[in-house]
Design a protein around this motif. Structure first.
Motif, PDB file in Angstrom:
ATOM      1  N   UNK A 143      31.394  40.428  34.113  1.00 36.30           N
ATOM      2  CA  UNK A 143      31.098  39.257  34.940  1.00 36.30           C
ATOM      3  C   UNK A 143      32.202  38.879  35.904  1.00 36.30           C
ATOM      4  N   UNK A 144      33.436  39.338  35.636  1.00 33.94           N
ATOM      5  CA  UNK A 144      34.555  38.882  36.456  1.00 33.94           C
ATOM      6  C   UNK A 144      35.642  39.945  36.507  1.00 33.94           C
ATOM      7  N   UNK A 145      35.819  40.547  37.684  1.00 33.26           N
ATOM      8  CA  UNK A 145      36.789  41.623  37.822  1.00 33.26           C
ATOM      9  C   UNK A 145      38.204  41.189  37.541  1.00 33.26           C
ATOM     10  N   UNK A 146      38.540  39.970  37.907  1.00 34.12           N
ATOM     11  CA  UNK A 146      39.898  39.487  37.669  1.00 34.12           C
ATOM     12  C   UNK A 146      40.168  39.366  36.172  1.00 34.12           C
ATOM     13  N   UNK A 215      36.832  59.067  37.408  1.00 32.11           N
ATOM     14  CA  UNK A 215      36.135  58.448  38.526  1.00 32.11           C
ATOM     15  C   UNK A 215      37.095  58.393  39.708  1.00 32.11           C
ATOM     16  N   UNK A 216      36.545  58.414  40.923  1.00 32.41           N
ATOM     17  CA  UNK A 216      37.375  58.323  42.119  1.00 32.41           C
ATOM     18  C   UNK A 216      38.138  57.000  42.109  1.00 32.41           C
ATOM     19  N   UNK A 217      39.458  57.073  42.299  1.00 36.00           N
ATOM     20  CA  UNK A 217      40.336  55.911  42.110  1.00 36.00           C
ATOM     21  C   UNK A 217      40.079  54.800  43.112  1.00 36.00           C
ATOM     22  N   UNK A 218      39.445  55.105  44.237  1.00 34.59           N
ATOM     23  CA  UNK A 218      39.256  54.103  45.300  1.00 34.59           C
ATOM     24  C   UNK A 218      38.429  52.897  44.846  1.00 34.59           C
ATOM     25  N   UNK A 219      37.737  53.036  43.726  1.00 37.18           N
ATOM     26  CA  UNK A 219      36.885  51.940  43.269  1.00 37.18           C
ATOM     27  C   UNK A 219      37.682  50.765  42.713  1.00 37.18           C
ATOM     28  N   UNK A 220      38.917  51.006  42.281  1.00 35.69           N
ATOM     29  CA  UNK A 220      39.663  49.985  41.543  1.00 35.69           C
ATOM     30  C   UNK A 220      39.775  48.644  42.293  1.00 35.69           C
ATOM     31  N   UNK A 221      40.155  48.628  43.570  1.00 30.01           N
ATOM     32  CA  UNK A 221      40.259  47.326  44.255  1.00 30.01           C
ATOM     33  C   UNK A 221      38.926  46.585  44.340  1.00 30.01           C
ATOM     34  N   UNK A 222      37.824  47.330  44.463  1.00 30.01           N
ATOM     35  CA  UNK A 222      36.519  46.668  44.567  1.00 30.01           C
ATOM     36  C   UNK A 222      36.081  46.109  43.214  1.00 30.01           C
ATOM     37  N   UNK A 223      36.444  46.785  42.123  1.00 28.74           N
ATOM     38  CA  UNK A 223      36.120  46.257  40.797  1.00 28.74           C
ATOM     39  C   UNK A 223      36.862  44.946  40.563  1.00 28.74           C
ATOM     40  N   UNK A 224      38.117  44.905  40.954  1.00 28.01           N
ATOM     41  CA  UNK A 224      38.934  43.713  40.716  1.00 28.01           C
ATOM     42  C   UNK A 224      38.389  42.481  41.431  1.00 28.01           C
ATOM     43  N   UNK A 225      37.673  42.689  42.528  1.00 31.31           N
ATOM     44  CA  UNK A 225      37.151  41.558  43.294  1.00 31.31           C
ATOM     45  C   UNK A 225      35.650  41.336  43.087  1.00 31.31           C
ATOM     46  N   UNK A 226      35.025  42.121  42.212  1.00 35.07           N
ATOM     47  CA  UNK A 226      33.591  41.990  41.936  1.00 35.07           C
ATOM     48  C   UNK A 226      33.406  40.931  40.846  1.00 35.07           C
ATOM     49  N   UNK A 227      32.687  39.874  41.160  1.00 33.02           N
ATOM     50  CA  UNK A 227      32.506  38.768  40.212  1.00 33.02           C
ATOM     51  C   UNK A 227      31.020  38.415  40.111  1.00 33.02           C
ATOM     52  N   UNK A 228      30.230  39.303  39.538  1.00 31.58           N
ATOM     53  CA  UNK A 228      28.776  39.077  39.482  1.00 31.58           C
ATOM     54  C   UNK A 228      28.380  37.881  38.632  1.00 31.58           C
ATOM     55  N   UNK A 229      29.276  37.430  37.760  1.00 35.40           N
ATOM     56  CA  UNK A 229      28.958  36.249  36.959  1.00 35.40           C
ATOM     57  C   UNK A 229      28.644  35.035  37.808  1.00 35.40           C
ATOM     58  N   UNK A 230      29.216  34.989  39.003  1.00 37.06           N
ATOM     59  CA  UNK A 230      28.960  33.850  39.889  1.00 37.06           C
ATOM     60  C   UNK A 230      27.499  33.760  40.311  1.00 37.06           C
ATOM     61  N   UNK A 231      26.764  34.872  40.198  1.00 34.97           N
ATOM     62  CA  UNK A 231      25.353  34.884  40.583  1.00 34.97           C
ATOM     63  C   UNK A 231      24.456  34.256  39.526  1.00 34.97           C
TER      64      UNK A 231
END
Length: 307
Positions: A143-146, A215-231
């Motif tokens: 729910x929260x990447x952070x 997994x391709x490492x480029x995903x890491x910054x996007x995971x950290x900022x993905x916060x689907x719980x807010x939906x």
């Protein structure tokens, strides 16, 4: 209680973006135009990693199930391999919904989504965008990447930075991605390094699998900022949150806070860990609760008899 209904499993695929997603479609025998639930997995996982177990039980209960593998993983299409793109995975969910609505052998008007772990986060996002869905299930949801980054630990996160930088360069150059492990031992650089992460992945791998723990490492910054719980607060339909009290990957406190904002949210908590949900007694408890929930919201005869 009536005896479980038999089902048939079909190997199918559906178009998504510039490629295809491989999937299994479970159709309950003797049920005309059954309701249907879409199942999507977590970080780097494929449908062979126990999605079939849940789908079989749903089909036995008279609910069709589509268990799919995201593009770039397993036997689905997409290049480069092992690319985890949040945007593309959400597009795969959209494609799965469109695919089922176009089929004539399931009832696309009685549709639910079911996601586990990272897929549980996607289920929240997708449900918030599709008010026509009848129900949703989020199992040990991300729910929260952070919050998950904090659970990973700052030292392990810093160790990943050089690999992320190399992979971003590879993306620009069009060369092969630089990889990081999905799961590793505690303290090791990986997307997940909780004590139960690597054993948990290994426990749900079937024999002869082609699963790749990278997994391709480029995903890491996007995971950290993905916060689907807010939906969650924008989800119009009933949604069941299945939360682990001891979750080492998706911290339960944050998940429960988000779950509490869903207008029609139902919350079930379990003492089993994040990876225990797929096997043994925890699986039986979860699937029993999920079948009751999905039947209540997808099967009109059940709702009428209860009402």
């Amino acid at each position: 209680m009536s005896a479980p209904q038999p089902f048939t499993r079909h190997d199918v695929s559906f178009a998504s973006g510039d490629s295809t997603c491989a999937a299994w479609l479970y159709l309950p025998s003797g049920v005309t135009s059954p309701p249907v639930v879409i199942l999507g997995h977590g970080l780097g996982a494929t449908r062979e990693m126990r999605l079939d177990a849940f789908a079989e039980r749903f089909a036995q209960a008279g609910i069709a199930a589509l268990a799919f593998t995201y593009r770039h993983f397993g036997d689905s299409g997409g290049e480069p391999r092992q690319l985890l793109s949040i945007k593309r995975q959400l597009a795969d969910w959209e494609a799965a919904i469109a695919y089922l609505k176009a089929r004539g052998d399931v009832d696309g008007a009685r549709l639910a989504v079911w996601g586990s772990s990272f897929g549980g986060g996607h289920a929240l996002t997708v449900a918030s965008r599709h008010p026509e869905l009848r129900a949703a299930v989020a199992q040990c949801p991300f729910t929260d990447g952070l919050a998950s980054a904090v659970a990973l630990g700052p030292i392990a996160s810093l160790k990943l930075a050089p690999v992320v930088a190399r992979d971003l360069v590879a993306k620009v150059r069009g060369s092969d991605p630089a990889m990081i492990p999905l799961a590793a031992a505690p303290g090791s650089p990986a997307l997940m390094n909780a004590p139960d992460a690597l054993p948990g992945y290994q426990a749900i791998l079937p024999g002869g699998t082609t699963f790749r723990n990278e997994v391709a490492a480029r995903v890491l910054p996007t995971i950290a900022t993905y916060r689907p719980g807010r939906a969650a607060k924008r989800i119009a339909m009933p949604i069941l949150f299945c939360v682990s009290n001891t979750d080492s990957v998706t911290p339960p406190a944050q998940t429960l806070r988000y779950a509490g904002t869903a207008p029609q949210g139902e919350i079930r908590t379990y003492d089993a860990g994040h990876f225990d949900f797929y096997l043994g007694d925890p699986f039986e408890a979860l699937v029993r609760d999920q079948i009751e929930f999905l039947t209540r919201h997808l099967v009109p005869a059940f709702a009428t008899s209860r009402g």
